[in-house]
Design a protein around this motif. Structure first.
Motif, PDB file in Angstrom:
ATOM      1  N   MET A 138     -35.415   5.952  10.172  1.00  0.00           N
ATOM      2  CA  MET A 138     -35.724   5.502   8.809  1.00  0.00           C
ATOM      3  C   MET A 138     -36.147   4.041   8.795  1.00  0.00           C
ATOM      4  O   MET A 138     -37.126   3.679   8.157  1.00  0.00           O
ATOM      5  CB  MET A 138     -34.493   5.657   7.898  1.00  0.00           C
ATOM      6  CG  MET A 138     -34.164   7.088   7.531  1.00  0.00           C
ATOM      7  SD  MET A 138     -32.688   7.084   6.461  1.00  0.00           S
ATOM      8  CE  MET A 138     -32.090   8.737   6.699  1.00  0.00           C
ATOM      9  N   LEU A 139     -35.392   3.205   9.504  1.00  0.00           N
ATOM     10  CA  LEU A 139     -35.726   1.780   9.502  1.00  0.00           C
ATOM     11  C   LEU A 139     -37.068   1.536  10.186  1.00  0.00           C
ATOM     12  O   LEU A 139     -37.819   0.645   9.771  1.00  0.00           O
ATOM     13  CB  LEU A 139     -34.616   0.958  10.175  1.00  0.00           C
ATOM     14  CG  LEU A 139     -33.327   0.805   9.365  1.00  0.00           C
ATOM     15  CD1 LEU A 139     -32.336  -0.074  10.106  1.00  0.00           C
ATOM     16  CD2 LEU A 139     -33.593   0.217   7.992  1.00  0.00           C
ATOM     17  N   SER A 140     -37.404   2.311  11.234  1.00  0.00           N
ATOM     18  CA  SER A 140     -38.724   2.122  11.856  1.00  0.00           C
ATOM     19  C   SER A 140     -39.824   2.496  10.872  1.00  0.00           C
ATOM     20  O   SER A 140     -40.867   1.852  10.824  1.00  0.00           O
ATOM     21  CB  SER A 140     -38.930   2.970  13.110  1.00  0.00           C
ATOM     22  OG  SER A 140     -37.757   3.274  13.723  1.00  0.00           O
ATOM     23  N   GLN A 141     -39.572   3.556  10.072  1.00  0.00           N
ATOM     24  CA  GLN A 141     -40.568   3.979   9.073  1.00  0.00           C
ATOM     25  C   GLN A 141     -40.915   2.847   8.118  1.00  0.00           C
ATOM     26  O   GLN A 141     -42.078   2.676   7.757  1.00  0.00           O
ATOM     27  CB  GLN A 141     -40.019   5.165   8.257  1.00  0.00           C
ATOM     28  CG  GLN A 141     -40.026   6.490   8.988  1.00  0.00           C
ATOM     29  CD  GLN A 141     -41.432   6.968   9.317  1.00  0.00           C
ATOM     30  OE1 GLN A 141     -42.299   6.947   8.459  1.00  0.00           O
ATOM     31  NE2 GLN A 141     -41.660   7.368  10.565  1.00  0.00           N
ATOM     32  N   VAL A 142     -39.907   2.089   7.701  1.00  0.00           N
ATOM     33  CA  VAL A 142     -40.176   1.019   6.735  1.00  0.00           C
ATOM     34  C   VAL A 142     -40.337  -0.333   7.425  1.00  0.00           C
ATOM     35  O   VAL A 142     -40.356  -1.374   6.771  1.00  0.00           O
ATOM     36  CB  VAL A 142     -39.072   0.932   5.653  1.00  0.00           C
ATOM     37  CG1 VAL A 142     -39.099   2.183   4.791  1.00  0.00           C
ATOM     38  CG2 VAL A 142     -37.696   0.744   6.284  1.00  0.00           C
ATOM     39  N   LEU A 144     -38.321  -2.022   9.408  1.00  0.00           N
ATOM     40  CA  LEU A 144     -37.172  -2.937   9.468  1.00  0.00           C
ATOM     41  C   LEU A 144     -36.352  -2.783  10.750  1.00  0.00           C
ATOM     42  O   LEU A 144     -35.379  -3.502  10.953  1.00  0.00           O
ATOM     43  CB  LEU A 144     -36.254  -2.709   8.263  1.00  0.00           C
ATOM     44  CG  LEU A 144     -36.805  -3.169   6.917  1.00  0.00           C
ATOM     45  CD1 LEU A 144     -35.825  -2.855   5.805  1.00  0.00           C
ATOM     46  CD2 LEU A 144     -37.118  -4.658   6.943  1.00  0.00           C
TER      47      LEU A 144
END
Lengths: 287, 294
Positions: A138-142, A144
């Protein structure tokens, strides 16, 4: 007469136990300190319990400025500042969010209060490994993943269960009449929070600050996974310095580095005294 | 009326972040991890379902079996020793002693430090070439041996030692709070009846503070399942795989071995273990609470 000599014996036993236990707890710390004040030559020939012949702070300077992890020799200071950069915003945001949510849950009881409370209670016990892979994705998607904002967000997320429980339990103990009176006077959600509830909150805020700042400072797992090489917290850097060195280890530097990493939570602990124990008790409530 | 609904809107607005955290970061992550554990994903998730195949692989893997049995040995010893040692420390602290604040500070300070620090300190203290073994040999006991940290069949006990050092003060603090809550009249009554003090502690006081002991046990048990940092810092899982634990197995398969589905199956098994600890505890508490009401 017999009675009193038996009593003396029992007293001696109590103190003997306490002193021996205290020695067990203090021994590693003592060893850490004396090792950090020796030169490597001295470490090779003296016992780890021996006091340093000529105490030197050289190992401390090296640990702070130029200890190496692989090819990087910038010392532990990098990790110190990274940890501060992570700890301060993560502590502030998780406490703010926890306080507002705890206040909303205990006084306003919006729909889903029971559900959210239940999920947070369960989440406090779930092993972090269950969440790690999806959160990395999820964090790679945004964008972060491996960023300061990312690791702060992670600490805020995982601080939520304990912070919400802490504040909700505290606010549940405040007299509800106060809140009702403020409602009758026409106070809204934020006005009541800022004017009435926050001024009543210092005790629990102190506990929350102690709990969160030490937790976040001591974290290793999240820092390792989410912070990225530019934001490595002190614990991760320390482990790399000590455990990834090839050849002979500089034990004096390692111990100086270890004390430096333990210093912040230790100072918080010593300065906060009974508040720290209260934090533990509050944390234990979740059980 | 309009004002009222406006206030309600603020309440829901304030609840928005926590809902997002709960639903996105916590609930859907757990579901996602479970879903991936049912696939054949290696580096990236692929949604070709193979149902419980990964669990079969996992349970057959010697590395996982070793990690689980290490964790059981570690967990049982760690919890038992912490409870006994913590209880004895709490009792001793409860004898109107001088310097109580000092002893409390000393017993609890390791708990303020991280597992990484704990692991590294003990690694040094127990270093066979420089640590306690060398120091005792230096005193003239040439054959003294205490090198468990490098002995595959002993290293797990070193993990217990370091963890007890770090965590037993917490048990002491929790149980001492419980002891302080015991009614003073009870002590007077038992003194008049001439009951030995240790008997009062074991057969009267212990049942009274049982809820605190249960809380401490749950806290310790959950920290056992989570055990990771301490192992990484103290032994790195070695010597060989003598101190490998499930959390470390999961992390390695996630990041080093790129075996995502298997790792997530391991994570779900850890979750199952936590549920197996918590659910009986929860019902035992409810049962006790009901009994107390009657």
């Amino acid at each position: 007469m017999r009675m009193s000599s038996e009593k003396t014996l029992a007293r001696t036993g109590v103190y003997a136990f306490l002193v021996i236990s205290a020695a067990f707890f203090l021994m590693p710390f003592y060893v850490m300190v004396v090792t950090s004040l020796k030169t490597m030559d001295e470490i090779r020939v003296t016992s780890i319990f021996a006091l340093p012949d000529t105490p030197t702070l050289q190992a401390w300077v090296t640990a702070w400025q130029s200890a190496c992890t692989g090819l990087n020799c910038n010392g532990l200071s990098v990790g110190f500042f990274n940890s501060v950069m992570i700890m301060v915003p993560a502590t502030v945001f998780s406490i703010l969010l926890g306080a507002v949510t705890g206040y909303a849950l205990s006084f306003w009881r919006p729909k889903g209060t029971g559900l959210i409370f239940g999920i947070l209670l369960v989440a406090a016990f779930i092993p972090y490994q269950v969440f790690i892979y999806p959160l990395v994705r999820m964090l790679s998607q945004v964008g972060l993943y491996n960023s300061l904002a990312g690791i702060v967000a992670i600490h805020v997320i995982f601080g939520m269960p304990i912070m919400v429980l802490l504040f909700r339990n505290y606010y549940a103990g405040l007299p509800r009449d106060l809140f009702s009176a403020a409602r009758v006077d026409g106070g809204g959600f934020w006005v009541i929070f800022i004017r009435l509830i926050l001024p009543l909150s210092p005790p629990i805020l102190i506990v929350a600050v102690i709990l969160q700042s030490t937790h976040i400072w001591n974290d290793f797992l999240f820092g390792l996974v989410f912070a990225g090489s530019d934001n490595q917290p002190m614990t991760v850097l320390l482990n790399n310095i000590v455990n990834s060195t090839q050849g002979e280890k500089a034990y004096n530097v390692n111990m100086a580095a270890t004390i430096l990493t333990a210093a912040v939570p230790l100072i918080i602990y010593l300065a906060s005294g009974r508040w720290f124990v209260r934090g533990i008790a509050a944390g234990a409530v979740k059980g | 009326m309009a004002k009222f609904s406006g206030t309600r809107a603020h309440v829901y607005l304030a609840m928005l972040p926590v809902w997002i955290i709960v639903l996105v970061a916590l609930v859907s992550s757990t579901v996602w991890t479970f879903v991936i554990s049912l696939t054949n994903s290696k580096l990236l998730p692929v949604y070709k379902f193979n149902f419980f195949h990964q669990y079969e692989l996992l349970l057959k893997q010697p590395a996982w079996q070793v990690a689980v049995s290490n964790l059981i040995v570690f967990g049982v010893l760690f919890i038992a020793i912490c409870l006994v040692f913590g209880f004895v420390m709490a009792i001793m602290m409860d004898q109107r002693i001088r310097g109580e604040a000092f002893f409390r500070t000393v017993f609890l300070y390791p708990y303020a430090m991280s597992f990484v620090v704990t692991g590294l300190v003990w690694q040094w203290v127990l270093n066979p070439g420089f640590g306690i073994q060398a120091a005792v040999r230096g005193l003239g006991f040439e054959n003294f041996t205490f090198d468990w940290i490098v002995q595959p069949d002993r290293a797990i006990y070193i993990l217990v030692l370091a963890a007890v050092w770090q965590g037993s003060g917490l048990v002491m603090a929790i149980l001492l709070a419980g002891l302080r809550g015991v009614d003073e009249d009870l002590w007077k009554a038992t003194r008049i009846d001439g009951i030995a003090k240790w008997r009062v502690y074991t057969s009267i006081v212990l049942p009274i503070i049982a809820p605190m002991a249960a809380t401490a046990t749950v806290l310790l048990a959950v920290s056992v399942v989570k055990a990771y940092d301490l192992v990484v810092a103290l032994t790195g899982g070695g010597p060989g795989n003598a101190t490998e634990v499930p959390a470390k197995f999961v992390m390695e398969n996630l990041f080093a071995r790129q075996n995502v589905a298997l790792a997530n199956a391991g994570a779900i098994m850890m979750l199952v273990a936590v549920i197996a600890i918590l659910v009986p505890m929860y019902y035992a508490r409810r049962y006790m609470a009901q009994k107390a009401e009657v």
